[in-house]
Enzyme design. Structure first.
Site, PDB file in Angstrom:
ATOM      1  N   VAL A 198      47.524  92.578 -35.042  1.00  0.00           N
ATOM      2  CA  VAL A 198      47.807  91.621 -34.100  1.00  0.00           C
ATOM      3  C   VAL A 198      46.703  90.562 -34.423  1.00  0.00           C
ATOM      4  O   VAL A 198      45.599  90.718 -34.745  1.00  0.00           O
ATOM      5  CB  VAL A 198      47.758  92.107 -32.780  1.00  0.00           C
ATOM      6  CG1 VAL A 198      47.543  90.911 -31.675  1.00  0.00           C
ATOM      7  CG2 VAL A 198      48.896  92.859 -32.073  1.00  0.00           C
ATOM      8  N   LYS A 199      47.404  89.358 -34.129  1.00  0.00           N
ATOM      9  CA  LYS A 199      46.273  88.013 -34.591  1.00  0.00           C
ATOM     10  C   LYS A 199      46.303  87.331 -33.031  1.00  0.00           C
ATOM     11  O   LYS A 199      47.286  87.210 -32.409  1.00  0.00           O
ATOM     12  CB  LYS A 199      46.786  87.154 -35.489  1.00  0.00           C
ATOM     13  CG  LYS A 199      45.591  86.060 -35.754  1.00  0.00           C
ATOM     14  CD  LYS A 199      46.424  84.779 -35.859  1.00  0.00           C
ATOM     15  CE  LYS A 199      46.761  84.005 -34.891  1.00  0.00           C
ATOM     16  NZ  LYS A 199      47.075  82.482 -35.079  1.00  0.00           N
ATOM     17  N   THR A 200      45.145  87.360 -32.438  1.00  0.00           N
ATOM     18  CA  THR A 200      44.871  86.720 -31.238  1.00  0.00           C
ATOM     19  C   THR A 200      43.639  85.922 -31.472  1.00  0.00           C
ATOM     20  O   THR A 200      43.117  85.686 -32.485  1.00  0.00           O
ATOM     21  CB  THR A 200      45.030  87.853 -30.132  1.00  0.00           C
ATOM     22  OG1 THR A 200      45.136  87.215 -28.751  1.00  0.00           O
ATOM     23  CG2 THR A 200      43.671  88.761 -29.892  1.00  0.00           C
TER      24      THR A 200
END
Ligand code: R5P
Length: 290
Positions: free
Chosen positions: A203-205
């Site tokens: 996940v990229k956040t």
């Protein structure tokens, strides 16, 4: 059973009784239930020695056109490639400026379809065969939790993860933040968890207050985006706190390619991410190198 006896003899001699020859202690969370191809590609993105990655992001042109620092991809990006563990880019920039012998893990921008001139996130996904042809190490798909195109973007992620599991390629869920969304741990925690539950392997956040809660509630590794350009010391502080609160790396673009010294900056970021330098030590390194 002579063969079997031989194996046992060798094992006793070479490895010691009871020492496992193979191990399932992966350097990243979320890999236990995945196939070999996904584990291999995840190990290309995230260094097995640190469990972390410095992903150089330069996919911005797919929605913004020639943004500052990326007017000339050949000049802006080519010199930085060697310092990154992985590259996040579109298939267009990959084919034009990334030499195939760079030997870098490619996190391919896999969803696209709108620009900053209209409503963002109204996206489709590209042909998975092209991702296979490009030997992508991950498929990056935007999801817009709570946005106008929530359902479409989550369906795109589901589709990418289905293809990804079919072909052994990890999916990276990229959490978009609408202007009306709070940039807090509640929102990023929800978006990250939704991405992982729907099949994302990464996940990229964004970093936020209470970031450790976001990391702990997400069953797969999280990388943080750098966001808008900050002074170099502040950008290194962002890397440092994110890594210390559990990020598995950074997916950083503008704070590298818009820096006054991009090559020095990416090396300093890498030292903070992989070598445990403090932000201040990283900044000193940046000043020495620039
Ligand atoms: C945005 O279009 C992309 O997903 C970027 O790759 C991502 O936001 C990371 O870039 P930056 O560090 O410039 O935010």
């Amino acid at each position: 059973m002579a063969d079997m006896d031989g194996i046992l003899e060798n094992k006793d001699k070479d490895y010691g009784i009871g020492t496992p020859v193979a191990t399932n202690n992966y350097h990243l969370k979320g890999l236990e239930g995945t196939d070999w191809g996904i584990r291999d590609r995840m190990s290309r993105i995230f260094r097995p020695s640190t469990g972390k990655t410095v992903m150089l992001a330069f996919d911005h042109g797919y929605i913004m056109g020639p943004t500052s620092g990326l007017e000339r991809l050949d000049l802006g990006i080519a010199p930085l490639i060697k310092y990154a563990d992985s590259l996040m880019c579109t298939r267009g920039s990959l084919r034009s400026v990334v030499p195939a012998n760079s030997n870098k893990a490619i996190c391919l921008r896999y969803s696209a379809g709108s620009t900053i001139l209209t409503e963002l996130n109204n996206e489709c996904v590209i042909d998975p065969i092209d991702a296979v042809r490009l030997n992508a190490s991950a498929l990056a798909v935007m999801i817009s939790a709570g946005g106008t195109y929530e359902a479409l973007t989550i369906k795109n992620l589901v589709k990418a993860a289905d293809y990804g599991y079919k072909y052994g390629i990890p999916t990276m869920g990229v959490t978009a933040v609408g202007t009306q969304m709070a940039r807090d741990s509640k929102y990023f925690g929800l978006a990250s968890r939704v991405a992982a539950e729907n099949g994302a392997n990464i996940v990229k956040t964004y970093y936020c207050d209470g970031f450790a809660k976001v990391v702990n509630a997400c069953p797969v590794p999280i990388v943080i985006a750098g966001g808008k350009k900050l002074p170099e010391l502040e950008a290194l502080e962002l890397c440092y706190v994110a890594i210390n609160e559990g990020a598995a790396g950074v997916d950083m673009g503008r704070n590298v390619f818009q820096s006054e010294a991009p090559e020095a900056m990416i090396q300093a970021v890498s030292a903070v991410v992989h070598e445990g330098l403090s932000a201040k030590q990283g900044y000193e390194m940046f000043l020495d190198l620039k």
